[in-house]
Design a protein around this motif. Structure first.
Motif, PDB file in Angstrom:
ATOM      1  N   VAL A  12     -11.909  29.207  45.116  1.00 20.00           N
ATOM      2  CA  VAL A  12     -12.074  27.773  44.852  1.00 20.00           C
ATOM      3  C   VAL A  12     -11.866  27.411  43.386  1.00 20.00           C
ATOM      4  O   VAL A  12     -11.880  26.236  43.038  1.00 20.00           O
ATOM      5  CB  VAL A  12     -13.467  27.274  45.294  1.00 20.00           C
ATOM      6  N   GLY A  13     -11.639  28.402  42.536  1.00 19.65           N
ATOM      7  CA  GLY A  13     -11.435  28.108  41.122  1.00 19.65           C
ATOM      8  C   GLY A  13     -10.426  29.049  40.509  1.00 19.65           C
ATOM      9  O   GLY A  13     -10.258  30.186  40.967  1.00 19.65           O
ATOM     10  N   ALA A  14      -9.750  28.592  39.465  1.00 17.74           N
ATOM     11  CA  ALA A  14      -8.699  29.402  38.843  1.00 17.74           C
ATOM     12  C   ALA A  14      -9.259  30.662  38.200  1.00 17.74           C
ATOM     13  O   ALA A  14      -8.695  31.755  38.357  1.00 17.74           O
ATOM     14  CB  ALA A  14      -7.954  28.566  37.802  1.00 17.74           C
ATOM     15  N   LEU A  15     -10.368  30.547  37.472  1.00 16.26           N
ATOM     16  CA  LEU A  15     -10.924  31.704  36.776  1.00 16.26           C
ATOM     17  C   LEU A  15     -11.391  32.792  37.744  1.00 16.26           C
ATOM     18  O   LEU A  15     -10.989  33.961  37.603  1.00 16.26           O
ATOM     19  CB  LEU A  15     -12.062  31.271  35.854  1.00 16.26           C
ATOM     20  N   PRO A  16     -12.224  32.468  38.748  1.00 16.46           N
ATOM     21  CA  PRO A  16     -12.619  33.531  39.688  1.00 16.46           C
ATOM     22  C   PRO A  16     -11.450  34.072  40.503  1.00 16.46           C
ATOM     23  O   PRO A  16     -11.425  35.252  40.859  1.00 16.46           O
ATOM     24  CB  PRO A  16     -13.665  32.861  40.575  1.00 16.46           C
ATOM     25  N   TYR A  17     -10.461  33.217  40.778  1.00 16.64           N
ATOM     26  CA  TYR A  17      -9.283  33.671  41.521  1.00 16.64           C
ATOM     27  C   TYR A  17      -8.547  34.768  40.752  1.00 16.64           C
ATOM     28  O   TYR A  17      -8.241  35.830  41.294  1.00 16.64           O
ATOM     29  CB  TYR A  17      -8.345  32.495  41.792  1.00 16.64           C
TER      30      TYR A  17
END
Length: 218
Positions: A102-107
């Motif tokens: 759901v987010g760029a950083l965790p992805y």
């Protein structure tokens, strides 16, 4: 960015094997991150699992071939195996998985951790001079845990990834069927590179055994 890094690495490679491996990695990255497969991973968990399989089972060993960086082992093989297994299980746990997509950083944290630990795992396998037996055990252990994870996904009585409860209907399948397909991907085709590597190691062990026996008999 991927193209720039790949060109920079290719420029520094003198051996043809490393260059070919890096070119294959670049092609895989294009498929994984710039093809319709990347968009499909948003809707289908099975596509996401296939995406992960490409990274850890194909791209990671190719990177290990192209970029060994050192001539000998750096990490204990058992530690490298356990770390990679831990990362695979963490990112396929429902809570961690839902957070990651759901987010760029965790992805990107998910992608990079899977790829980097996969690279370390394969690197230690390839550079395990005189440790073919240990490498074979590590491969069998990894295949076994991947089979277990795949079986859990296939035989789960209900869908366990809330983020895909509604995203699969556009493709005419239920979230549970999509999850089962993901388990089959992890259960069967994802294991093929590991099984191939294990067979190569087994043949090396069988070849080395008569030589060792001949050495003892002298």
């Amino acid at each position: 960015m991927i193209g720039i890094v790949a060109l920079w690495l290719l420029a520094g490679r003198r051996d043809s094997t490393g260059r070919r491996a890096l070119l294959c990695v670049l092609c895989l990255f294009i498929v994984a991150f710039f093809s319709p497969l990347c968009a499909l991973t948003v809707a289908l968990f099975s596509a996401r699992v296939f995406h992960h399989v490409v990274l850890i089972s194909i791209a990671a060993p190719l990177i290990a071939i192209a970029l060994p960086w050192r001539t000998g082992p750096v990490f204990p093989l058992a530690a490298a195996t356990m770390l990679h297994v831990l990362i695979v299980w963490i990112w396929h746990a429902p809570l961690a998985y839902d957070w990651a997509v759901v987010g760029a950083l965790p992805y990107w944290l998910m992608q990079l951790s899977l790829l980097s630990t996969g690279w370390v795992f394969w690197r230690e396998l390839f550079l395990s001079h005189g440790r073919s037996g240990a490498s074979l055990i590590a491969l069998i252990a990894f295949v076994a845990q991947m089979g277990l994870l795949g079986a859990l996904l296939v035989f789960a009585p209900f869908a366990i990834y809330p983020i895909h409860f509604e995203t699969t209907t556009a493709f005419g399948i239920s979230a549970l069927a999509d999850q089962q397909l993901a388990g089959l991907v992890m259960w069967v085709p994802a294991m093929l590179p590991y099984i191939a590597a294990a067979l190569i190691l087994l043949m090396r062990l069988l070849k080395d055994q008569p030589e060792a026996e001949a050495g003892w008999s002298r």
